[in-house]
Write an enzyme that holds these catalytic residues in place. Structure first.
Site, short mmCIF file in Angstrom:
data_model
loop_
_atom_site.label_atom_id
_atom_site.label_comp_id
_atom_site.label_asym_id
_atom_site.label_seq_id
_atom_site.Cartn_x
_atom_site.Cartn_y
_atom_site.Cartn_z
N ARG A 190 0.88 -1.18 -0.23
CA ARG A 190 0.08 0.06 0.21
C ARG A 190 0.83 1.36 -0.08
O ARG A 190 0.57 2.48 -0.51
CB ARG A 190 -0.90 0.00 1.18
CG ARG A 190 -1.93 1.08 1.13
CD ARG A 190 -3.18 1.04 1.99
NE ARG A 190 -3.21 0.30 3.16
CZ ARG A 190 -2.59 0.92 4.49
NH1 ARG A 190 -2.20 2.02 4.29
NH2 ARG A 190 -2.17 0.38 5.44
N ASP A 199 -6.02 17.81 -16.00
CA ASP A 199 -6.30 16.59 -16.64
C ASP A 199 -5.75 16.47 -18.04
O ASP A 199 -6.52 17.18 -18.94
CB ASP A 199 -7.68 16.13 -16.49
CG ASP A 199 -8.22 14.94 -16.65
OD1 ASP A 199 -7.61 14.34 -17.83
OD2 ASP A 199 -9.14 14.38 -16.34
N LYS A 206 -7.08 5.30 -20.47
CA LYS A 206 -7.21 5.58 -21.76
C LYS A 206 -6.19 5.39 -22.67
O LYS A 206 -5.60 4.19 -23.22
CB LYS A 206 -7.67 7.12 -21.91
CG LYS A 206 -8.93 7.42 -20.69
CD LYS A 206 -10.25 6.58 -21.31
CE LYS A 206 -11.19 6.60 -19.87
NZ LYS A 206 -11.66 7.94 -19.26
N TYR A 262 -14.82 15.82 -17.06
CA TYR A 262 -15.26 14.11 -17.10
C TYR A 262 -16.35 13.91 -16.27
O TYR A 262 -16.42 14.57 -15.10
CB TYR A 262 -14.12 13.46 -16.74
CG TYR A 262 -14.30 11.75 -16.87
CD1 TYR A 262 -14.61 11.15 -17.75
CD2 TYR A 262 -14.47 11.48 -15.40
CE1 TYR A 262 -14.88 9.97 -17.80
CE2 TYR A 262 -14.70 9.91 -15.15
CZ TYR A 262 -15.04 9.16 -16.39
OH TYR A 262 -15.39 8.02 -16.32
C1 LIG Z 1 -12.22 8.56 -17.87
C2 LIG Z 1 -11.50 9.73 -17.61
C3 LIG Z 1 -11.24 9.98 -16.27
C4 LIG Z 1 -11.71 9.19 -15.11
O1 LIG Z 1 -10.75 7.94 -15.40
P1 LIG Z 1 -10.96 6.59 -14.66
O2 LIG Z 1 -9.81 5.68 -15.11
O3 LIG Z 1 -12.42 5.92 -15.43
O4 LIG Z 1 -11.31 6.61 -13.43
C5 LIG Z 1 -10.88 11.41 -15.82
N1 LIG Z 1 -10.71 12.18 -16.91
C6 LIG Z 1 -10.85 11.86 -18.13
C7 LIG Z 1 -10.53 13.20 -19.08
C8 LIG Z 1 -11.14 10.84 -18.57
O5 LIG Z 1 -11.55 10.54 -19.90
#
Ligand SMILES: *Cc1c(COP(=O)(O)O)cnc(C)c1O
Length: 425
Positions: free
Chosen positions: A78, A214, A239, A131
């Site tokens: 952890r 992000d 992604k 998101y």
């Molecule tokens: C998918 C996504 C998230 C969230 O990510 P997870 O891996 O599904 O928790 C956050 N920001 C963006 C831009 C995303 O496309």
């Protein structure tokens, strides 16, 4: 284990991230000569002596400063695990970050960051749209903890942020500016450098305003927010970085100081990624540049095709920004390529969009993005369905809008699929 002995150069020749993705942060002699790092599938690590265990805990729990030659010893998965540490070292390379922290999801990385740096009474300003999961965290959960969350529209310039902060004493309580650019699903841009300037103006000696970006849509190849003044870069590694639609993971990157604070919170939230996820991501990182480059080239063909199609009204694609669009200047400064996310409106409304989505044969009808396969979805009724209709309208999320994540297929096959599907519009 650490990268500290590893070289990022051969003599004076600096190595590129794509070359380091197969070696940085790991040496075969650490693991029986294995060329690839093994999966360190263990929850705990044996100390050689009790004194060593004591020393590891002193550093991990911040009971004393780390000595210069000292690295954080392996204790418990952890806190740290080699499969994650190698991943974190490699994740720093594309963004030029000092440090990275990996998480079991993108949302875990965003939530852990928010709870590390935000306190009751403080203000979080964030670009809109974000998101869906982030939107829920910001609109619903953080306010329950006394954090005021203030949206400002993407694509509207610095004035929109200044206007959002002008109300009451928000500017004096500002703790973080959170940006998602390009915005999902419309590809509107936010100027990271301008946000950094606003953050600096509102920072005081005892309150440093942070800019968090992000970077899931264009990063880590095509946009480097730290170079434009951001303090933290966040990813859904699910992604593009994972890239095969077979795992969920996230990351936070930034200075050693800030990432250490995020990791401390991560230890107690337990939101770190497991060793298997870390190992899968190491494999994905080796082909990241190949995949993102192929996807970027394919998207150009697909976007050009859509822009000419009589049944398509508008195409939102960064490679098609006109010179008089205010985003054009931001794009030129901030982005290295248009990436591979496209959204487009078919002529008509939801019925026409659904007929196209239902007719697709090669492109799959699914949310998520960035994987090797092309995916299409309907933002208004799927990813952004919890955004109230007036807000959808304001953000340009219309009933006719389809979002497309372009994969690594042959672009002519993608165009053939879209050609037959658009017949149904
Ligand atoms: C998918 C996504 C998230 C969230 O990510 P997870 O891996 O599904 O928790 C956050 N920001 C963006 C831009 C995303 O496309």
């Amino acid at each position: 284990m650490s990268d500290k002995h590893d070289k990022k150069a051969i003599g004076d020749h600096r190595l590129s991230p794509e070359s380091l993705m197969m070696s940085y942060g790991y040496r075969p002699e650490w693991s029986e000569g294995a060329v690839k790092p093994p999966i360190f599938q263990t929850s705990t690590f044996a100390f050689r002596t009790a004194e060593e265990g004591k020393a590891f805990f002193e550093v991990a729990y911040g009971l004393r400063e780390k000595r210069n030659d000292e690295t954080l010893g392996l204790i418990y998965s952890r806190l740290n695990n080699p499969s994650l540490e190698i991943l974190e070292d490699r994740l720093t390379l594309w963004d030029g970050a000092e440090a990275a922290a990996a998480f079991e999801s993108g949302m875990a990385s965003i939530a852990t960051t928010a709870f590390t740096f935000l306190r009751p009474g403080q203000v979080l300003a964030f670009s809109e749209p974000v998101y869906g999961g982030t939107e829920y965290l910001f609109h619903t959960i953080l306010p329950e903890f006394g954090i005021e969350t203030v949206p400002f529209p993407a694509g509207a310039g610095r004035e929109a942020l200044d206007a959002a902060l002008a109300e009451g004493d928000r500017a004096e309580r500002l703790a973080m500016i959170y940006v998602e650019t390009p915005a999902n699903p419309t590809n509107r841009l936010v100027d990271i450098g301008a946000c950094a300037a606003v953050a600096r103006e509102h920072s005081t000696d005892d309150r440093r305003v942070l800019v968090a970006v992000d970077n899931t849509f264009l990063g880590p190849l095509w946009q480097h927010p730290l170079a434009h003044g951001a303090d933290l870069v966040l990813y859904s590694l699910t992604k593009f970085v994972g890239g095969h639609s077979d795992l969920i993971a996230g990351a936070v990157l930034g200075s050693e100081e800030l990432v250490t604070r995020v990791k401390a919170t991560r230890t107690f939230f337990g939101s770190m990624a497991g060793p298997w996820t870390g190992w899968l991501l190491l494999r994905s990182l080796e082909t990241l540049k190949l995949r993102m480059t192929s996807q970027m080239k394919n998207a150009r063909y697909v976007a050009d095709f859509l822009a000419e199609h009589p049944k398509v009204d508008t195409v939102h694609y960064l490679g098609h920004l006109s010179e008089d669009d205010p985003d054009h200047e931001v794009y030129r400064r901030q982005c290295l390529s248009p990436g591979s996310m496209i959204s487009f409106e078919v002529r008509g409304g939801e019925a026409e969009a659904f007929r196209v989505l239902n007719a697709l044969k090669l492109i799959k009808l699914a949310v998520s993005l960035g994987g090797t396969e092309s995916l299409a979805e309907h933002p208004a009724s799927m990813t952004h369905s919890d955004v109230p209709p007036p807000a959808q309208e304001r953000m340009g999320i219309t009933p006719a809008l389809i979002r497309l994540s372009v994969g690594v297929e042959n672009p002519q096959d993608l165009i053939a699929d879209l050609t037959q599907a658009l017949e149904f519009a």
